[in-house]
Design a protein around this motif. Structure first.
Motif, PDB file in Angstrom:
ATOM      1  N   ASN A 895       0.389  -0.064   1.397  1.00 54.75           N
ATOM      2  CA  ASN A 895       0.028  -1.239   0.608  1.00 54.75           C
ATOM      3  C   ASN A 895      -0.280  -0.803  -0.820  1.00 54.75           C
ATOM      4  OD1 ASN A 895      -0.955  -3.532  -0.543  1.00 54.75           O
ATOM      5  ND2 ASN A 895      -2.567  -3.898   0.972  1.00 54.75           N
ATOM      6  N   MET A 896       0.693  -0.978  -1.725  1.00 54.18           N
ATOM      7  CA  MET A 896       0.541  -0.529  -3.104  1.00 54.18           C
ATOM      8  C   MET A 896      -0.209  -1.538  -3.974  1.00 54.18           C
ATOM      9  SD  MET A 896       1.713   2.521  -3.247  1.00 54.18           S
ATOM     10  CE  MET A 896       1.834   2.800  -5.023  1.00 54.18           C
ATOM     11  N   THR A 897      -0.653  -2.663  -3.377  1.00 56.42           N
ATOM     12  CA  THR A 897      -1.472  -3.597  -4.160  1.00 56.42           C
ATOM     13  C   THR A 897      -2.926  -3.163  -4.209  1.00 56.42           C
ATOM     14  OG1 THR A 897      -2.057  -5.058  -2.311  1.00 56.42           O
ATOM     15  CG2 THR A 897       0.033  -5.501  -3.442  1.00 56.42           C
ATOM     16  N   LEU A 898      -3.311  -2.274  -3.327  1.00 52.99           N
ATOM     17  CA  LEU A 898      -4.691  -1.824  -3.289  1.00 52.99           C
ATOM     18  C   LEU A 898      -4.992  -0.933  -4.483  1.00 52.99           C
ATOM     19  CD1 LEU A 898      -5.047  -0.900   0.496  1.00 52.99           C
ATOM     20  CD2 LEU A 898      -5.764  -3.020  -0.640  1.00 52.99           C
ATOM     21  N   ALA A 899      -6.137  -1.145  -5.095  1.00 55.81           N
ATOM     22  CA  ALA A 899      -6.532  -0.328  -6.246  1.00 55.81           C
ATOM     23  C   ALA A 899      -6.590   1.153  -5.873  1.00 55.81           C
ATOM     24  CB  ALA A 899      -7.877  -0.790  -6.796  1.00 55.81           C
ATOM     25  N   GLU A 900      -7.009   1.438  -4.648  1.00 56.46           N
ATOM     26  CA  GLU A 900      -7.112   2.842  -4.228  1.00 56.46           C
ATOM     27  C   GLU A 900      -5.747   3.520  -4.118  1.00 56.46           C
ATOM     28  OE1 GLU A 900      -7.580   2.473   0.551  1.00 56.46           O
ATOM     29  OE2 GLU A 900      -8.915   1.232  -0.696  1.00 56.46           O
ATOM     30  N   ASN A 901      -4.692   2.699  -4.001  1.00 54.74           N
ATOM     31  CA  ASN A 901      -3.339   3.250  -3.925  1.00 54.74           C
ATOM     32  C   ASN A 901      -2.598   3.177  -5.258  1.00 54.74           C
ATOM     33  OD1 ASN A 901      -3.475   3.974  -1.246  1.00 54.74           O
ATOM     34  ND2 ASN A 901      -2.607   2.048  -0.494  1.00 54.74           N
ATOM     35  N   TYR A 902      -3.270   2.665  -6.274  1.00 52.18           N
ATOM     36  CA  TYR A 902      -2.574   2.573  -7.570  1.00 52.18           C
ATOM     37  C   TYR A 902      -3.519   2.790  -8.744  1.00 52.18           C
ATOM     38  CZ  TYR A 902       1.306   1.491 -10.629  1.00 52.18           C
ATOM     39  OH  TYR A 902       2.293   1.595 -11.550  1.00 52.18           O
ATOM     40  N   GLU A 903      -4.288   1.765  -9.118  1.00 47.85           N
ATOM     41  CA  GLU A 903      -5.106   1.851 -10.328  1.00 47.85           C
ATOM     42  C   GLU A 903      -6.056   3.051 -10.306  1.00 47.85           C
ATOM     43  OE1 GLU A 903      -3.869  -2.481 -10.283  1.00 47.85           O
ATOM     44  OE2 GLU A 903      -4.480  -0.987  -8.806  1.00 47.85           O
ATOM     45  N   GLU A 904      -6.696   3.265  -9.188  1.00 48.62           N
ATOM     46  CA  GLU A 904      -7.661   4.375  -9.127  1.00 48.62           C
ATOM     47  C   GLU A 904      -6.964   5.726  -9.275  1.00 48.62           C
ATOM     48  OE1 GLU A 904     -10.055   4.045  -5.629  1.00 48.62           O
ATOM     49  OE2 GLU A 904     -10.739   2.006  -6.117  1.00 48.62           O
ATOM     50  N   ILE A 905      -5.770   5.832  -8.714  1.00 43.66           N
ATOM     51  CA  ILE A 905      -5.004   7.080  -8.852  1.00 43.66           C
ATOM     52  C   ILE A 905      -4.596   7.293 -10.293  1.00 43.66           C
ATOM     53  CG2 ILE A 905      -2.900   8.300  -8.165  1.00 43.66           C
ATOM     54  CD1 ILE A 905      -3.021   6.746  -5.514  1.00 43.66           C
ATOM     55  N   VAL A 906      -4.114   6.209 -10.933  1.00 42.98           N
ATOM     56  CA  VAL A 906      -3.684   6.303 -12.340  1.00 42.98           C
ATOM     57  C   VAL A 906      -4.860   6.679 -13.229  1.00 42.98           C
ATOM     58  CG1 VAL A 906      -2.735   5.034 -14.304  1.00 42.98           C
ATOM     59  CG2 VAL A 906      -1.789   4.664 -12.010  1.00 42.98           C
ATOM     60  N   GLU A 907      -5.969   6.007 -13.038  1.00 45.82           N
ATOM     61  CA  GLU A 907      -7.142   6.252 -13.888  1.00 45.82           C
ATOM     62  C   GLU A 907      -7.696   7.668 -13.738  1.00 45.82           C
ATOM     63  OE1 GLU A 907      -9.590   3.097 -12.569  1.00 45.82           O
ATOM     64  OE2 GLU A 907      -8.624   1.560 -13.828  1.00 45.82           O
ATOM     65  N   ASN A 908      -7.534   8.246 -12.556  1.00 47.43           N
ATOM     66  CA  ASN A 908      -8.118   9.568 -12.294  1.00 47.43           C
ATOM     67  C   ASN A 908      -7.112  10.715 -12.418  1.00 47.43           C
ATOM     68  OD1 ASN A 908     -10.770   8.624 -11.685  1.00 47.43           O
ATOM     69  ND2 ASN A 908     -10.001   7.905  -9.713  1.00 47.43           N
ATOM     70  N   MET A 909      -5.856  10.395 -12.755  1.00 47.56           N
ATOM     71  CA  MET A 909      -4.847  11.446 -12.860  1.00 47.56           C
ATOM     72  C   MET A 909      -5.236  12.421 -13.965  1.00 47.56           C
ATOM     73  SD  MET A 909      -2.006  12.468 -11.445  1.00 47.56           S
ATOM     74  CE  MET A 909      -1.528  10.972 -10.556  1.00 47.56           C
ATOM     75  N   SER A 910      -5.273  13.708 -13.625  1.00 50.14           N
ATOM     76  CA  SER A 910      -5.727  14.733 -14.568  1.00 50.14           C
ATOM     77  C   SER A 910      -4.632  15.750 -14.829  1.00 50.14           C
ATOM     78  CB  SER A 910      -6.955  15.447 -14.004  1.00 50.14           C
ATOM     79  OG  SER A 910      -6.593  16.196 -12.850  1.00 50.14           O
TER      80      SER A 910
END
Length: 937
Positions: A895-910
């Motif tokens: 489920n790619m609509t979940l923030a944990e599967n998208y936005e949170e990953i993008v925001e934390n990408m280092s």
């Protein structure tokens, strides 16, 4: 106030049924939502509030300046100057424009761009977030600098010569060379015909700096400029900012006349044959030139003329499609259209794509259709259908008026400023269309057609391959065909056959919903029908009055042997030409008049599916079409043979196209020359069987229970449920459940390195580097691969394009696949001077090595992060976001609509994350490096 009163009065008149009250010679009012004015320095501005996409704005500067204004010593410098706008301005030195905006997720190329044409140059900064404090002011300042404050530093000019030289090289293909041969004839040897925008290479490489500066100071000036700003902001506040900032720009004293180039009339018909060794198709066209309507004369009649042109184009298009459905079609394709290009010329175009050595047949056939219209005009029935289609288009556009995006408005404003194209707003034009289109008569259309199809200012142009064994139509033969058709007494009027509009007369059984399951994570519901078909529904009205249908079933062409692959893969191209149920393709088009509903199918490598779209009110029609695709597909051998004849003619000379040679070579190398990787061409088509195609289609679409359907859009749940049950539940089903088959089509292992000579008319090297490796199909990996491709694009733009001037651009794409094996792929491609390929390739690897060692810089990561999040937020405001994610969930289980599967990953990408994946992926990846070089004679 006067403008508003005029608009209100005109709108009142449009609301009346008495169309005679509309003065077609009166000017068209401007959309009252637009704030517009002309500053004391002559600059025009347009400001409009709009909410699509929300919390975004687009900024345009429109220059009434293009290549046509260049002196001979400046050939190509209008386009060169456009590039220089991104290489230093008063407030943004060096690459400051790009770097300042990319920090906010506004990507160069996607959101920041420009184009130069013969008569205009337009710059845009699109979909800018309105929230960051001061960002909109920054965008206005960029436009301000583009207006009058380009730095034009010599070092930057010299650096850009290489980039534009490579753009010149990249664009030099068969189409470009053919155009350069034909344009002088088409435009009567005017300056428009003699010049192309990109210019001459010797000028690009050797012009004096002051030549560029002279063009800039002569023509970039406020009286030839307009600012357009559209977005989700306070329009009154934005207007004051524009007035305050742009009023400070000084007007030019004693400005040069902004002249227009006229194309002189020519009574006699002229002729031009243009051939090229890399051309793959022959075409014969006749153009009839007219002087375009003067910008100052455009009014309500202009809108009506556009309606007439479109009605004519639609009706002739239908007639040509009928010709192509039967027997041995006289040409591969043909069309008749109207256009205004360049701005001082109005063209009627009569074009046909001919089979090899059959140019005479094609030209005579298309001219016969023209002559048929000239003598007999149009039938009432075909006109009524065309009107219904056009009115439906306006109605649908009107219902979607809240989803017209900022850039669409800005482009309309550019046309308003440059050519005074009417822009009254969708509400006004919808009412006008409703009042005027029904009143247009067959007599009016015939008269307009004949006013355009005159004997003066005609040009016949023949283009095709320069190849032994292929002969082309000459002037005497072409002119003889014109005379023959014009004197042919046997041409008769078109006969319009009326058809029934009922697609499904009676269902053998109506389906029903037997169970349902809530899907709260998607705010959706899953229904199971009586035939064990699954249907997933979600209401979404981001795009009003639109409904989408999709489906999925495992299997596809993977279940077939090599001999069947051509028949399976070509089914989606051929079967739609057969029609459906009791209707052939032309009858089906007539039956769907006034409806907006379509359903298509495809058989891919691992699955088969149907997809469709409709207006809300035509949802049942879409469901009927879906039902018919399963229960009553149509197979017409005559239509198959007609389309096959066109395909065979189309591919006859494909082997001479260097681009196809390169695509096919890469495809073969990537599959390690697997037998299932067949190359499209004459031999491929010989293996397509009509009977086998029918068998495969019916095997793939014979069991509704093996499909999951998805319905997303502006349709109420109870209606969607009833119609889905009625039609999808009536489709035959059984207990068979299929899966795809892994045929082990894998790429070569380790390093594959090839240099492939290709016959090229222009010296150019094309470099393709491809990495493939196993990669778990996870949200983290998918998003990280997006970061890797975006960061590499940034790095290559700086190193290979800007610093080295080695290419016009480096394309980088990354992808992840789940089935049949979880894999990742990165592809890098660019064109360059053959002498420089070996020097530039190491720069590709240097950036990858740097990523493996250090990841990515904070600046590049932040630019990429913000752009991904910005695009994500914009995507959520579309129905397609939900369709794509729900379908993907059923196929891939994520489920790619979940923030944990998208936005949170993008925001934390280092940088550490990028380094880790880059090392894991690139170190173990199989690598292909192919360089295509010019073949020596």
């Amino acid at each position: 106030m006067k403008q508003f009163l005029f608009f209100a009065l005109a709108f009142f008149l449009l609301g009346s049924s008495a169309t005679a009250q509309i003065d077609l010679n009166s000017p068209v009012p401007i959309d009252p939502e637009i704030r517009t004015g002309v500053l004391d320095n002559g600059l025009t501005y347009y400001i409009r509030h709009n909410q699509e996409p929300k919390e975004r704005a687009s900024f345009y500067i429109i220059q009434n300046v293009g290549g046509i204004l260049e002196d001979d010593s400046q050939d190509g410098l209008a386009h060169f100057l456009e590039h220089m706008a991104f290489n230093g301005t008063k407030h943004f030195p060096g690459k400051g424009v790009i770097s300042s905006l990319e920090k906010h997720g506004i990507a160069f190329g996607r959101n920041i761009n420009a184009y130069t044409a013969q008569d205009e140059t337009v710059y845009n900064i699109s979909n800018v977030p309105v929230a960051p404090n001061g960002l909109m002011d920054t965008c206005l300042l960029v436009l301000h600098d583009w207006s009058n404050y380009l730095a034009l530093e010599e070092e930057e000019i010299d650096a850009e010569r290489g980039v534009i030289s490579e753009e010149w090289r990249t664009r030099r293909d068969a189409g470009f060379r053919t155009r350069n041969q034909t344009m002088p004839a088409l435009l009567n040897n005017s300056k428009y015909g003699e010049r192309d925008v990109i210019g001459e290479l010797d000028v690009i490489k050797g012009f004096e700096y002051d030549e560029l500066r002279r063009f800039y100071h002569d023509w970039y000036r406020t009286d030839l400029q307009a600012i357009a700003v559209v977005g989700d902001f306070d329009a009154a506040e934005m207007e004051q900012k524009v007035i305050e900032l742009f009023s400070k720009i000084p007007a030019v004293d004693n400005p040069k006349e902004r002249y227009e180039v006229k194309v002189e009339p020519r009574a006699e018909t002229t002729f031009k044959l243009a051939t090229d060794k890399e051309n793959t198709q022959s075409s014969v066209s006749m153009y009839v030139r007219h002087q375009a309507e003067d910008a100052g004369d455009k009014n309500h009649n202009t809108l009506k003329t556009n309606y007439k042109r479109n009605l004519i184009r639609m009706m002739i298009g239908t007639r040509i499609n009928e010709l192509l459905q039967k027997g041995n079609p006289p040409f591969i394709n043909g069309y008749i259209s109207f256009s205004d290009y360049p701005r001082t010329v109005s063209l009627m175009s009569i074009a046909s794509t001919a089979k090899e050595n059959e140019e005479a047949l094609a030209f005579e056939a298309i001219l016969t259709e023209v002559e048929r219209v000239k003598r007999f005009g149009f039938a009432e029935g075909e006109l009524e259908r065309a009107k219904a289609q056009m009115l439906m288009g306006y109605e649908n556009y009107y219902k979607q008026r809240d989803k017209i995006n900022h850039d669409s408005y800005c482009k309309e404003l550019a046309n308003l400023y440059l050519e005074n194209e009417p822009m009254p707003g969708i509400e006004y034009e919808f009412k006008f269309a409703q009042a005027i289109i029904p009143s247009i008569t067959t007599e009016e259309l015939k008269a307009y057609f004949n006013s355009m199809y005159t004997k003066e200012n005609r040009v016949v142009i023949v283009t095709g391959p320069e190849k032994e064994g292929i002969s082309h139509l000459n002037q005497d033969e072409a002119f003889a065909i014109i005379e023959k058709v014009e004197n042919n007494a046997s041409i008769t009027a078109y006969v319009d056959e009326v058809v029934s509009s009922s697609l499904v007369e009676e269902l053998p059984v109506e389906g029903k919903v037997v169970s349902e399951r809530a899907l709260p994570e998607f705010d959706a519901v899953e229904w199971t029908l009586n035939n064990n078909t699954k249907v997933v529904y979600r209401y979404a009205n981001y795009n009003k009055n639109q409904v989408a249908l999709s489906s999925y079933s495992k299997g596809g062409s993977s279940l077939y042997e090599v001999a069947d692959l051509p028949s399976a893969s070509m089914a989606s191209d051929f079967v739609p030409a057969f029609g459906i149920g009791d209707y052939d393709a032309i009858s089906l088009q007539k039956a769907l008049t006034g409806k907006k509903a379509n359903v298509e199918f495809n058989i891919s490598g691992l699955s088969e599916y149907i997809s469709g779209s409709s207006r809300t009110e035509d949802f049942e029609i879409m469901m009927q079409l879906a039902y018919l695709h399963f229960e009553q597909p149509r197979f017409d051998e005559e239509a198959f043979n007609a389309l096959m004849a066109r395909y065979k003619a189309y591919v006859a000379n494909m082997g001479d196209d260097p681009k196809k040679i390169m695509r096919d070579s890469i495809s073969q190398i990537r599959s390690n020359y697997h037998e299932r990787n067949l190359i499209f061409g004459p031999e491929y088509l010989e293996k397509v069987s009509f009977n086998r195609m029918e068998e495969i289609y019916k095997e793939r679409f014979n069991n509704a229970a093996d499909f999951t359907f998805f319905i997303v859009g502006d349709i109420e749940e109870e209606t969607a449920k009833a119609m889905a049950a009625k039609y999808l539940g009536a489709i035959s089903s059984n207990d068979t459940k299929e899966n795809w088959r892994d045929n082990n089509v894998n790429g070569p292992e380790g390093l594959t390195k090839k240099t492939i000579p290709v016959k090229l008319a222009e010296p150019k090297a094309t470099v393709q580097i491809i990495y493939n490796s196993e990669l778990d199909y996870t949200p983290e990996n998918r998003i990280a691969m997006s970061f890797i491709s975006a960061v590499l694009r940034l790095r290559y733009t700086e190193s290979i394009r800007e610093k080295e001037g080695g290419t016009y651009g480096v394309g980088v794409s990354a992808s992840t696949t789940h089935y049949p094996e979880a894999e990742g792929s990165v592809m890098i491609q660019f064109d360059c001077d053959p002498e420089r390929a070996n020097d530039l390739i190491p720069l590709v690897y240097a950036e990858i090595d740097k990523m493996i060692k250090t990841g990515a810089s904070t600046e590049d990561l932040d630019k990429t992060r913000l752009n991904i999040l910005k695009s994500r937020a914009e995507g959520k405001e579309q129905n397609g976001y939900w369709m794509g994610n729900i379908r993907s969930y059923y196929v891939n289980g994520i489920n790619m609509t979940l923030a944990e599967n998208y936005e949170e990953i993008v925001e934390n990408m280092s940088a550490k994350d990028i380094k880790k994946l880059a090392k894991k992926f690139f170190k173990k990846a199989d690598k292909i490096e192919v360089v295509f070089v010019p073949q020596e004679d």
